[in-house]
Write a protein that holds these residues in place. Structure first.
Motif, mmCIF file in Angstrom:
data_model
loop_
_atom_site.group_PDB
_atom_site.id
_atom_site.type_symbol
_atom_site.label_atom_id
_atom_site.label_comp_id
_atom_site.label_asym_id
_atom_site.label_seq_id
_atom_site.Cartn_x
_atom_site.Cartn_y
_atom_site.Cartn_z
ATOM 1 N N TYR A 191 0.809 -1.219 0.000
ATOM 2 C CA TYR A 191 0.000 0.000 0.000
ATOM 3 C C TYR A 191 0.847 1.276 0.000
ATOM 4 O O TYR A 191 0.318 2.366 -0.114
ATOM 5 N N ALA A 192 2.155 1.131 0.172
ATOM 6 C CA ALA A 192 3.002 2.329 0.184
ATOM 7 C C ALA A 192 3.194 2.823 -1.243
ATOM 8 O O ALA A 192 3.402 2.026 -2.149
ATOM 9 N N PRO A 193 3.144 4.146 -1.437
ATOM 10 C CA PRO A 193 3.441 4.674 -2.766
ATOM 11 C C PRO A 193 4.920 4.453 -3.077
ATOM 12 O O PRO A 193 5.731 4.211 -2.184
ATOM 13 N N MET A 194 5.267 4.583 -4.351
ATOM 14 C CA MET A 194 6.670 4.413 -4.771
ATOM 15 C C MET A 194 7.577 5.371 -4.005
ATOM 16 O O MET A 194 7.201 6.503 -3.707
ATOM 17 N N GLU A 195 8.785 4.901 -3.748
ATOM 18 C CA GLU A 195 9.851 5.724 -3.167
ATOM 19 C C GLU A 195 9.477 6.379 -1.839
ATOM 20 O O GLU A 195 9.831 7.515 -1.575
ATOM 21 N N THR A 196 8.725 5.707 -1.031
ATOM 22 C CA THR A 196 8.431 6.251 0.299
ATOM 23 C C THR A 196 9.189 5.435 1.337
ATOM 24 O O THR A 196 9.901 4.484 1.006
ATOM 25 N N LYS A 197 8.983 5.832 2.585
ATOM 26 C CA LYS A 197 9.767 5.236 3.663
ATOM 27 C C LYS A 197 8.924 4.249 4.468
ATOM 28 O O LYS A 197 7.747 4.525 4.758
ATOM 29 N N ILE A 198 9.511 3.143 4.820
ATOM 30 C CA ILE A 198 8.863 2.220 5.759
ATOM 31 C C ILE A 198 9.794 2.059 6.955
ATOM 32 O O ILE A 198 10.995 1.814 6.787
ATOM 33 N N THR A 199 9.263 2.248 8.139
ATOM 34 C CA THR A 199 10.095 2.141 9.331
ATOM 35 C C THR A 199 9.679 0.927 10.147
ATOM 36 O O THR A 199 8.491 0.730 10.412
ATOM 37 N N ILE A 200 10.643 0.133 10.533
ATOM 38 C CA ILE A 200 10.366 -0.999 11.427
ATOM 39 C C ILE A 200 11.130 -0.758 12.719
ATOM 40 O O ILE A 200 12.348 -0.561 12.695
#
Lengths: 126, 443
Positions: free
Chosen positions: B340-349
């Motif tokens: 569901y994240a748009p292209m080139e965005t950030k995901i933080t774990i």
């Protein structure tokens, strides 16, 4: 060439409709009810293939709105849905659709239904 | 129509006393006992005739009218309210009337009021009890307020009779309360319980129907894909370029795989709900599980050019969990985030050591994992329901559809470990899915 609008949120279903109709009709596909209404505002199709369960606005509501509008109250609408219980069908027909088809449907039969509805609409217009 | 129904209901109320809450037996008894008031209605005018004092006659006449009204209302459901109002506002004037007459003894007032209330007390077991209580309180009020100008003229006998009556009716009230508790209260409690059970059963039934309808929908969609593309293939093999045919087969394959995922999910969920899922728990580092999941989904992450950032502080304790099952949870959440994240965005774990209090208010140490994306977030009203079966966020219209079972399975798995899973929206867009797993084995 007759113009058919397809509204279905499932890309695969859009693909099926296109594959099925592209040889005989001009087909355009949209992903939800709101886009469907917007598209109809711009160009009224000769027939609408409408999925029931869609995000933002479902097919039943689209159908109801189309029937309330003078320009589209005679537009042939086929509701196509994977919901297949009698209550779903009744709800669909009550919204003013011309036909309710449950998935999986027979490609040939739907092609015939589309052709019949398009012909029937020509007759009522003339 | 509405008015007609209301009239019918009203008539029913007049004919049938205290229906609805009373069982048949209690209703019969109530009706029988309420007729005990009738002799008093007959006796009252005789009292008026026999009474020598004008003040007493006036008072008793008022009481007569009141008792008739009380009787009428005792046949309906509304007589509790009526009784209280009558007692407070209509029983009081005769008191006042009697008080103004210095010749009149306090004993007579007690007698009339109290004896009048006796049949009402007996006439049913529950609502009139309150009525009598009101009368009794009225008596006390009377006793407390009168002495100022009547007390000097009272004889010892009259005063002691008054007090005795207070005691007598007080015990009657207690008795009534006892009857009420053992009898009517039981019926009412049972009725309430039955009602709750029935509602629960209906709710469960509705949920089941809903589940079946949704499942049928979810199964039909990929089936429809398989059948349709097979149909195209059969009818057009001769006339189409091989590339189109390959496209058909690809679609059939995609649909088949989707069906498989769905069936597997359903099986998992069925196992979990039946309590048949067994966990092979060992001490594990959550960090390792996460790293493995990320490696598995490298492809999609790279394809969408997503920036994955980790926030793993040192010294995070190991958790007691089933590596595969928790891996499934992390994989699912991560997959949602990347999907569901748009292209080139950030995901933080990030992982953290936390302490939470369980239902028994005991502090339990756990490790919490948060996965934050920068997608569209989740509609506020769906934050709770999103973990339900076949529920998908309505914000994901362009994202590839899932089965709608993933988060339901995640919730079951985390709960099975004694943990909790939830989600929230971030202020600047995107959603965070979090879960925690206790460090120690769940007892």
């Amino acid at each position: 060439m007759k113009y058919i609008l397809v509204a279905d949120d499932e890309p695969m279903n859009q693909c099926i409709f296109e594959e099925m109709l592209i040889d005989d009709y001009e087909v355009h596909a949209v992903g939800n009810g709101q886009e469907c209404l917007a598209s109809i505002q711009q160009r009224i199709p000769d027939l609408l293939l409408l999925d029931v369960a869609m995000p933002v606005m479902d097919g039943i509501e689209v159908c109801r709105r189309l029937r309330a509008d003078d320009r589209t109250k005679n537009l042939p609408v086929i509701l196509v849905s994977a919901y297949a219980s009698e209550r779903d069908i009744e709800k669909g027909m009550m919204s003013g659709a011309n036909l309710y088809v449950s998935k999986p449907f027979s490609i040939e039969k739907l092609r015939i239904d589309v052709a019949l509805l398009l012909r029937g609409n020509d007759e009522t217009i003339t | 129509m509405q008015i007609e129904q209301n009239i019918k209901r009203y008539v029913n109320l007049l004919v049938e006393p205290s229906n609805a809450v009373l069982g048949d037996e209690a209703r019969r008894r109530a009706r029988l006992l309420s007729s005990l008031i009738i002799p008093f209605i007959i006796l009252t005018p005789i009292g008026v005739r026999l009474s020598g004092l004008e003040a007493e006659r006036n008072a008793v006449s008022v009481l007569f009218i009141v008792s008739v009204i009380c009787y009428a209302f005792s046949r309906t459901r509304h007589y509790l309210k009526a009784g209280i109002v009558l007692t407070l506002f209509i029983y009081m004037p005769p008191y006042a009337l009697l008080l103004s007459s210095k010749e009149f003894g306090v004993y007579n007032v007690f007698t009339w009021c109290s004896w009048m209330s006796l049949p009402i007390l007996l006439s049913s077991l529950w609502l009139p009890l309150r009525l009598v209580t009101t009368i009794w309180i009225g008596n006390i009020v009377f006793l407390v307020t009168t002495p100022l100008h009547i007390l000097p003229s009272l004889t010892y006998h009259e005063l002691s009779m008054g007090v005795m009556q207070l005691i007598f009716f007080g015990s009657l009230i207690l008795l009534g309360a006892a009857i009420r508790n053992t009898d009517l209260e039981k019926i009412m409690r049972q009725t309430r319980e039955l009602k709750t059970t029935k509602e629960e059963a209906e709710e469960a039934n509705k949920a089941k129907s809903m589940f079946l309808a949704n499942m049928s929908h979810e199964l039909r969609t990929p089936l429809h894909g398989i059948l349709s593309f097979a149909d195209f293939g059969i009818n057009r093999t001769g006339s189409l370029p091989p590339a189109r045919i390959v496209k058909y087969f690809t679609q059939i394959q995609i649909s088949g795989e989707r069906l498989l995922v769905l069936v597997n999910g359903l099986l998992d969920l069925a196992k979990l709900e039946a309590g048949k899922m067994e966990l092979n728990c060992v001490k594990q580092e959550l960090k390792q599980i996460i790293t493995r999941c990320v490696a598995e989904q490298e492809g999609l992450i790279v394809a969408k050019r997503l920036h994955l950032t980790y926030d793993f502080p040192p010294e995070i304790p190991e958790i007691y969990c089933d590596e595969i099952k928790i891996g499934q949870v992390v994989a699912n959440l991560l997959n949602n985030a990347t999907k569901y994240a748009p292209m080139e965005t950030k995901i933080t774990i990030s992982i953290n050591s936390v302490v939470y209090t369980d239902d028994n208010d005991e502090a339990i140490s756990a490790v919490q994992c948060d996965i934050t994306d920068q997608g569209k977030g989740i509609a506020e009203e769906e934050l709770d329901t999103i973990f339900g079966k076949f529920v998908q966020s309505s914000n994901n219209q362009y994202a590839p559809g899932g089965t709608g079972l993933g988060l339901a399975i995640c919730r079951e798995l985390v709960t099975l470990h004694g943990g909790k899973i939830w989600c929230r929206n971030e202020k600047f867009g995107g959603a965070t899915f979090s879960f925690y797993i206790p460090i120690e084995r769940k007892s």
